[in-house]
Structure formats: structure tokens, C-alpha cells
Design a protein around this motif. Structure first.
Motif, PDB file in Angstrom:
ATOM      1  N   GLN A 112     -13.061  -3.234  -3.719  1.00 58.67           N
ATOM      2  CA  GLN A 112     -12.903  -4.311  -2.816  1.00 58.67           C
ATOM      3  C   GLN A 112     -13.490  -5.776  -3.220  1.00 58.67           C
ATOM      4  OE1 GLN A 112     -12.829  -1.887   1.634  1.00 58.67           O
ATOM      5  NE2 GLN A 112     -11.917  -3.634   1.531  1.00 58.67           N
TER       6      GLN A 112
ATOM      7  N   LEU B   7      -4.017  -7.012  -0.414  1.00 60.38           N
ATOM      8  CA  LEU B   7      -4.104  -7.137   0.888  1.00 60.38           C
ATOM      9  C   LEU B   7      -3.510  -8.303   0.789  1.00 60.38           C
ATOM     10  CD1 LEU B   7      -3.097  -7.138   4.517  1.00 60.38           C
ATOM     11  CD2 LEU B   7      -5.586  -6.532   3.864  1.00 60.38           C
TER      12      LEU B   7
ATOM     13  N   ARG C  21      -7.927  -2.638   9.583  1.00 58.86           N
ATOM     14  CA  ARG C  21      -8.778  -4.582   9.701  1.00 58.86           C
ATOM     15  C   ARG C  21      -9.836  -3.228  10.686  1.00 58.86           C
ATOM     16  NH1 ARG C  21      -6.103  -9.854  12.593  1.00 58.86           N
ATOM     17  NH2 ARG C  21      -8.637  -9.536  13.560  1.00 58.86           N
TER      18      ARG C  21
ATOM     19  N   CYS D 144      -8.158  -4.671  -3.846  1.00 59.46           N
ATOM     20  CA  CYS D 144      -8.436  -2.980  -3.769  1.00 59.46           C
ATOM     21  C   CYS D 144      -7.832  -2.746  -5.058  1.00 59.46           C
ATOM     22  CB  CYS D 144      -8.063  -2.472  -2.629  1.00 59.46           C
ATOM     23  SG  CYS D 144      -8.304  -0.350  -2.336  1.00 59.46           S
TER      24      CYS D 144
ATOM     25  N   TYR E 170     -12.054  -5.689   6.660  1.00 57.70           N
ATOM     26  CA  TYR E 170     -10.894  -5.491   5.552  1.00 57.70           C
ATOM     27  C   TYR E 170     -11.379  -4.244   5.259  1.00 57.70           C
ATOM     28  CZ  TYR E 170      -8.141  -8.649   8.284  1.00 57.70           C
ATOM     29  OH  TYR E 170      -7.350  -9.767   9.107  1.00 57.70           O
TER      30      TYR E 170
ATOM     31  N   TYR F  25      -4.289   2.931   2.062  1.00 56.92           N
ATOM     32  CA  TYR F  25      -4.311   2.428   2.861  1.00 56.92           C
ATOM     33  C   TYR F  25      -5.375   0.808   3.260  1.00 56.92           C
ATOM     34  CZ  TYR F  25      -3.550   7.208   3.093  1.00 56.92           C
ATOM     35  OH  TYR F  25      -2.599   8.160   3.319  1.00 56.92           O
ATOM     36  N   TRP F  26      -4.814  -0.114   4.374  1.00 49.24           N
ATOM     37  CA  TRP F  26      -5.654  -1.486   4.886  1.00 49.24           C
ATOM     38  C   TRP F  26      -5.672  -1.128   6.230  1.00 49.24           C
ATOM     39  CZ3 TRP F  26      -8.312  -4.575   2.206  1.00 49.24           C
ATOM     40  CH2 TRP F  26      -8.236  -4.865   0.839  1.00 49.24           C
TER      41      TRP F  26
ATOM     42  N   TYR G 230       0.514   1.317   4.838  1.00 48.72           N
ATOM     43  CA  TYR G 230      -0.074   2.553   3.685  1.00 48.72           C
ATOM     44  C   TYR G 230       0.455   1.871   2.563  1.00 48.72           C
ATOM     45  CZ  TYR G 230       3.183   5.428   6.584  1.00 48.72           C
ATOM     46  OH  TYR G 230       4.297   5.617   7.545  1.00 48.72           O
TER      47      TYR G 230
ATOM     48  N   VAL H  91       1.946  -6.422   1.344  1.00 46.00           N
ATOM     49  CA  VAL H  91       0.965  -5.874   0.604  1.00 46.00           C
ATOM     50  C   VAL H  91       1.709  -5.722  -1.020  1.00 46.00           C
ATOM     51  CG1 VAL H  91      -0.614  -5.145   2.176  1.00 46.00           C
ATOM     52  CG2 VAL H  91       1.646  -3.939   1.573  1.00 46.00           C
TER      53      VAL H  91
ATOM     54  N   CYS I  66      -9.939  -0.846   2.923  1.00 49.16           N
ATOM     55  CA  CYS I  66      -9.142  -0.262   1.792  1.00 49.16           C
ATOM     56  C   CYS I  66      -9.709   1.436   2.077  1.00 49.16           C
ATOM     57  CB  CYS I  66      -9.361  -1.398   0.995  1.00 49.16           C
ATOM     58  SG  CYS I  66      -8.149  -0.046  -0.695  1.00 49.16           S
TER      59      CYS I  66
ATOM     60  N   TYR J  10       0.342  -9.730   7.699  1.00 48.51           N
ATOM     61  CA  TYR J  10       0.342  -9.838   6.611  1.00 48.51           C
ATOM     62  C   TYR J  10       1.321  -9.180   5.511  1.00 48.51           C
ATOM     63  CZ  TYR J  10      -4.498  -8.595   9.056  1.00 48.51           C
ATOM     64  OH  TYR J  10      -5.031  -9.040   9.866  1.00 48.51           O
TER      65      TYR J  10
END
Lengths: 113, 113
Positions: free
Chosen positions: A6, A76, A36, A23, A89, A33-34, A48, A66, A91, A64
Motif C-alpha cells: 500500500q 481506492l 476503513r 494497493c 485505510y 478488499y478495502w 470489495y 474503486v 487493503c 469512495y
């Protein structure tokens, strides 16, 4: 060694600006996946993706966006519509079968100034 | 909907003492269970997982967890903690191998010298 990268580790953003968090994984994992993370709130899923060119909203997707153009990459973008973007954040990625568990990156700390 | 409860938000323990971090989940179906550890300003690392079979699962760094279906619990234990175990610990659950993982709010373990 395989893993998730990241970047950047720390990021500062002015209010009203969009910013993109990177990421990249070299684990040949299908799913990414992201999350928070805020103090005392655990991890909340943002977006995701289980396959290239496809992604789904998580629990807190508003503000957000992606993309998943390559298997290895899942960037992201935190848009100006996100009212409180200051957070950590994370990933993650997994094989197509989640029972192997997730591999996480080291995170990006975003601060709005 | 699934949920994960970690009753203790903070657990202080003296070095070389035993520790138990509690995790309960709600689900009417069979689940996969995980424990992750997060050191400050880092991503999460998988400690151990329960998929099926023996209810006692051994993980890395001397940790183990026991799955109790009747009590819907998956408590994490270590017989003797070290300073380096100071971290945030997350319990997580998924219904199937293809399902998203739901994370608990985390327990902060502080080892006191």
C-alpha cells in the motif's frame, strides 16, 4: 516474497480534493478488499472485488470509488463527497475461497488538513 | 445477519501471566472463525483460523483458540504473554468460504513489564 503493498504510508489532503490510495498484490489472489479503520470501531468494509472488472459496495461506500482493471491492483479514490475521510485505510486480498484468510497491507493513514 | 462481539475493549496483563481474549459470534449456520493481530500502524496478520475438525486450534506466537459451538464462542488464549504481544486483536467470522469476513471491534492487549 509475496505480499500486498500500500502506498503512500501517510497522505495529507486538502478539503475538497480527491485522492487515490494505491494497493498492489503479487500473491495471485482473486479477491481484494478495502477497509476503513477508526479508533474503537474496528474495520468497516468500503468496497470489495472478487474478479477483475467487477466490484461491489461494502457497508460504507459513499464518497469512495474503486477500479479493478488488473488482478494485481485495486486502487481506492477518496472523493470530496466523503465528509470525514481522515482514517487509517487497509487493503486486503484473499484466494477465491475466503477460508484461507485475508492478507493485509500495512495501511495508509489519510489526514485531511 | 452475522455479528461478532469482543466483550473486552482493553485487557491489561502482566508479563508472563496467562491471558484470554473473548469472542462471541451470532450465526445460525456453520461458520469459519479467525483471529488477527495488529501491531501499531501496521496491517492485520492472521494468528489462527478454525474451519472444521478439532475445536482446539493452535496458531502463531504461541496463541491458541477453542471453538465452542454451543456457546458460539471462539476465545483466544496464551499461557504466558510477552511484552511483544502488546497489540490489537480482532476476532472475525464468515459463513462460508466465499462469504465476506465480518470483524469484531477489537481488543487492545497491553502487557505490563
Amino acid at each position: 516474497d509475496g505480499g500486498i503493498t500500500q502506498s503512500p504510508k501517510y497522505l495529507f489532503r486538502k478539503e475538497g480534493q480527491n485522492v487515490t490510495l494505491s494497493c498492489e498484490q503479487n500473491l495471485n489472489h482473486d479477491a481484494m478488499y478495502w477497509y476503513r479503520q477508526d479508533p474503537g470501531q474496528g474495520l468497516r468494509l468500503i468496497y470489495y472485488s472478487q474478479i477483475v472488472n467487477d466490484f461491489q459496495k461494502g457497508d460504507i461506500a459513499e464518497g469512495y470509488s474503486v477500479s479493478r482493471e488488473k488482478k494485481e491492483s485495486f486502487p481506492l479514490t477518496v472523493t470530496s463527497a466523503q465528509k470525514n475521510p481522515t482514517a487509517f485505510y487497509l487493503c486486503a486480498s484473499s484466494k477465491d475461497r475466503g477460508d484461507y484468510g485475508y492478507t493485509f497491507g500495512s495501511g495508509t493513514r489519510l489526514t485531511v488538513v | 445477519a452475522q455479528s461478532v462481539t469482543q466483550l473486552d475493549s482493553q485487557v491489561p496483563v502482566f508479563e508472563e501471566a496467562p491471558v484470554e481474549l473473548r469472542c462471541n459470534y451470532s450465526s445460525s449456520v456453520s461458520v469459519y472463525l479467525f483471529w488477527y493481530v495488529q501491531y501499531p500502524n501496521q496491517g492485520l496478520q492472521l494468528l489462527l483460523k478454525y474451519l472444521s475438525g478439532s475445536t482446539l486450534v493452535k496458531g502463531i506466537n504461541g496463541f491458541e483458540a477453542e471453538f465452542n459451538k454451543s456457546q458460539t464462542s471462539f476465545h483466544l488464549r496464551k499461557p504466558s504473554v510477552h511484552i511483544s504481544d502488546t497489540a490489537e486483536y480482532f476476532c472475525a467470522v464468515s459463513k462460508t468460504s466465499y462469504d465476506k469476513v465480518i470483524f469484531g471491534p477489537g481488543t487492545s492487549l497491553s502487557v505490563i513489564p
